[in-house]
Write a protein that holds these residues in place. Structure first.
Motif, mmCIF file in Angstrom:
data_model
loop_
_atom_site.group_PDB
_atom_site.id
_atom_site.type_symbol
_atom_site.label_atom_id
_atom_site.label_comp_id
_atom_site.label_asym_id
_atom_site.label_seq_id
_atom_site.Cartn_x
_atom_site.Cartn_y
_atom_site.Cartn_z
ATOM 1 N N VAL A 148 -69.017 -50.606 -7.555
ATOM 2 C CA VAL A 148 -70.388 -51.117 -7.453
ATOM 3 C C VAL A 148 -70.544 -52.277 -8.440
ATOM 4 O O VAL A 148 -70.311 -52.123 -9.641
ATOM 5 N N PHE B 297 -70.719 -54.401 -3.784
ATOM 6 C CA PHE B 297 -69.514 -53.741 -4.277
ATOM 7 C C PHE B 297 -68.314 -54.656 -4.094
ATOM 8 O O PHE B 297 -68.319 -55.554 -3.262
ATOM 9 N N LEU C 82 -73.617 -53.874 -0.024
ATOM 10 C CA LEU C 82 -73.462 -52.493 0.424
ATOM 11 C C LEU C 82 -74.490 -52.266 1.539
ATOM 12 O O LEU C 82 -75.516 -51.623 1.367
ATOM 13 N N TRP D 31 -71.813 -49.914 5.648
ATOM 14 C CA TRP D 31 -70.968 -49.477 4.530
ATOM 15 C C TRP D 31 -71.569 -48.253 3.861
ATOM 16 O O TRP D 31 -70.870 -47.294 3.546
ATOM 17 N N ARG D 32 -72.849 -48.264 3.622
ATOM 18 C CA ARG D 32 -73.519 -47.154 2.927
ATOM 19 C C ARG D 32 -73.306 -45.832 3.677
ATOM 20 O O ARG D 32 -73.109 -44.787 3.065
#
Length: 148
Positions: A106, A115, A129, A133-134
């Protein structure tokens, strides 16, 4: 030695532009996602805590073994992903029902989290992010802030 989140991110940013090379961990020459994390660890923590065995790109997927997750649990401090902050390590599951086999650090939190990771075909990059992706994040870890 005390490690700061800022020093972790500063070191990860030094790796930006490093080409993607499977199993490599040399800033500027080549790294995969684990290689990036290993290089940052060496810079901010010192010697790597264990030898990394040869691994395939499928990361033990056929066996269903969570090798990367287990290694992260041995050397990093697991925390709730909702509490992620700058300098934390994210573990991603790239496909449903597969093993977790991608890592990122991060680099910014808050309204627009970012990130840094080594991504096949792109090298070491810094990305937002984003929701896709999350949704892949399965675990969050922090570096041990005190290294005795």
């Amino acid at each position: 030695m005390s490690v700061s989140q800022q020093s972790i991110v500063a070191e990860a940013r030094r790796w930006l532009g490093t080409p993607y090379v499977h199993q490599a961990s040399v800033r500027g020459a080549g790294a995969d996602c684990l290689g990036l994390l290993r290089g940052v660890w060496r810079s901010v923590m010192g010697h790597e805590p264990e030898a990394v065995p040869v691994y395939s790109m499928d990361w033990s997927e056929p066996q269903g073994e969570e090798r990367m997750w287990a290694a992260a649990q041995r050397h990093l401090v697991e925390k709730n992903a909702a509490d992620m902050r700058v300098g934390d390590v994210l573990l991603f599951r790239m496909r449903d029902q597969s093993v977790a086999k991608h890592l990122g650090i991060v680099s910014a939190d808050g309204a627009v989290p970012r990130f840094i990771h080594a991504y096949s075909g792109h090298g070491v990059v810094e990305n937002t992010l984003s929701d896709p992706w999350r949704r892949r994040v399965v675990a969050c870890f922090e570096f041990p802030l005190e290294n005795g």
